[in-house]
Write an enzyme that holds these catalytic residues in place. Structure first.
Site, PDB file in Angstrom:
ATOM      1  CG  ASP A  16      -1.988   1.205   1.169  1.00  0.00           C
ATOM      2  OD1 ASP A  16      -2.856   0.950   0.219  1.00  0.00           O
ATOM      3  OD2 ASP A  16      -1.779   2.211   1.859  1.00  0.00           O
ATOM      4  CE1 TYR A  48       3.071   5.840  -3.756  1.00  0.00           C
ATOM      5  CE2 TYR A  48       2.001   4.163  -5.055  1.00  0.00           C
ATOM      6  CZ  TYR A  48       3.017   4.661  -4.242  1.00  0.00           C
ATOM      7  OH  TYR A  48       4.216   4.090  -3.928  1.00  0.00           O
ATOM      8  CB  CYS A  79      -2.830   0.847  -2.719  1.00  0.00           C
ATOM      9  SG  CYS A  79      -2.749   2.667  -3.443  1.00  0.00           S
ATOM     10  CG  ASN A  80      -9.142   0.973  -3.600  1.00  0.00           C
ATOM     11  OD1 ASN A  80     -10.060   0.291  -4.257  1.00  0.00           O
ATOM     12  ND2 ASN A  80      -9.173   0.924  -2.450  1.00  0.00           N
ATOM     13  CB  CYS A 198      -9.942   4.813  -0.374  1.00  0.00           C
ATOM     14  SG  CYS A 198      -8.601   5.060   0.550  1.00  0.00           S
ATOM     15  CB  THR A 199      -7.682   0.011   2.007  1.00  0.00           C
ATOM     16  OG1 THR A 199      -6.247   0.687   1.607  1.00  0.00           O
ATOM     17  CG2 THR A 199      -7.863  -1.141   0.962  1.00  0.00           C
TER      18      THR A 199
END
Length: 279
Positions: A16, A48, A79-80, A198-199
Site C-alpha cells: 500500500d 498516491y 491500494c486502490n 479506498c482501504t
C-alpha cells in the site's frame, strides 16, 4: 529476477502507499493465520491518490519488485490507486519480463465482481481518492460484469488525510464526509449499495453511517478481498504451494518506522514493529 530460490516458498506480499492496506491485511491475518505475510508501505511517497498515472505506475512497480526480492511469489496491491493506475500494466507488460510464475493482484476487481449481486435496485455508488475516481476503473469493471447497473462516483480528497492525522472524531471529519456523501447522492438519490473504494475509508464507517439512508449497504474491501484471495488460492494450488506457512507477518516502510508503528494501531488489531527500507 529468476534465480535458484524461485522454488522456495515465500510470504504473500501486501503493498500500500501508506497505512490503508493494513485494513486488508487485518482480514488476511484472521482468515489465513498459518500463512506468512510481508507488508510494505511506501509512506515516504504517500499519498498516491493525487499523483499521475506514470508516477503511480513507477512507484508501484518499484515496491512490487522489492517484495519479489523479499521472497514473495504473490503480491496483493492493497491500494486502490495502485490497483487502478498500475496493476494492468504490471500484469501485462512487466511480469512476463520479470518472472512469468509470479503474480500481482489488486483490490478493485474483487469488489466489482460482486457489486451487482449485492445491489437490490441496480444503483451503486463509488467513493475513492481523486486518482481512483479519475481512472474510471470501478465504473469500467462494474459495467463489464453488470452492464445494467447504474454507477455514480465521488472523489473524497480529504478522507485519507483525516484518517492518517487521527481526526476521525472531529467536526472537520463530519463536515467533509457529509459534504462528499451529499454530492454523491445528489447524482443518484436511489443508490442502495456503496463501495468504499479506498482501504482507509472503513475507519470512517461510524461517520459515513450517520449521513446515508439506513437501507444503503456498505461494501468494505477487507472482507471482500480476503474472500477473493481464498478463492484464488483454491483455483491455483500451485501458487498456494509457493506461500510459506509459519504464521509470521513482517512490516516494512519507506518512511519513519516509529511513526509507522504508532499510526498502524488505528488500522490493525495487533502491535507492529516495522523496519525502514530504501527503494
Amino acid at each position: 529476477m529468476k534465480n535458484n530460490v524461485d522454488h522456495i516458498p515465500g510470504p504473500i506480499g501486501v503493498f500500500d502507499s501508506g497505512y490503508g492496506g493494513l485494513t486488508v491485511l487485518n482480514e488476511f491475518l484472521k482468515d489465513y493465520a498459518d500463512y506468512d505475510f510481508i507488508y510494505l508501505g511506501d509512506n515516504a511517497r504517500t499519498p498516491y491518490g493525487t499523483r499521475s498515472y506514470d508516477t503511480v505506475y513507477h512507484y508501484t512497480l518499484e515496491n512490487v519488485r522489492r517484495l519479489f526480492d523479499m521472497g514473495a511469489h504473490l503480491v496483493i496491491l492493497a491500494c486502490n490507486t495502485a490497483s487502478a493506475k498500475a496493476l494492468r500494466t504490471i500484469q501485462q507488460t512487466d511480469l512476463p519480463a520479470i518472472d512469468k510464475e509470479r503474480r500481482v493482484l489488486g483490490v478493485v476487481r474483487p469488489s466489482t465482481e460482486i457489486a451487482g449481486k449485492i445491489t437490490r435496485n441496480g444503483h451503486v455508488g463509488i467513493l475513492g481518492t481523486t486518482g481512483t475516481i479519475q481512472s474510471g476503473s470501478y465504473m469500467i469493471e462494474i459495467q463489464k460484469f453488470f452492464p445494467g447497473v447504474l454507477v455514480s462516483q465521488q472523489a473524497c480528497p480529504m478522507w485519507v488525510p483525516i484518517v492518517e492525522n487521527g481526526e476521525i472524531d472531529t467536526p472537520g471529519a463530519d463536515f467533509f464526509v457529509k459534504r462528499d456523501l451529499d454530492l454523491l447522492f445528489q447524482q443518484d438519490p436511489d443508490i442502495d449499495t456503496l463501495i468504499l473504494g479506498c482501504t482507509h475509508y472503513p475507519l470512517l464507517l461510524p461517520v459515513i453511517e450517520k449521513h446515508i439512508p439506513s437501507n444503503v449497504k456498505i461494501m468494505s474491501q477487507g472482507e471482500i478481498v480476503s474472500s477473493s484471495l481464498k478463492k484464488y488460492l483454491e483455483r491455483h494450488p500451485e501458487m498456494d504451494e509457493k506461500c510459506s506457512k509459519n504464521g509470521v507477518c513482517s512490516f516494512f516502510t519507506t518512511g519513519d518506522n516509529d511513526v509507522f508503528d504508532r499510526a498502524s494501531r488505528a488500522f490493525l488489531d495487533q502491535p507492529v514493529k516495522s523496519h525502514k527500507i530504501e527503494l
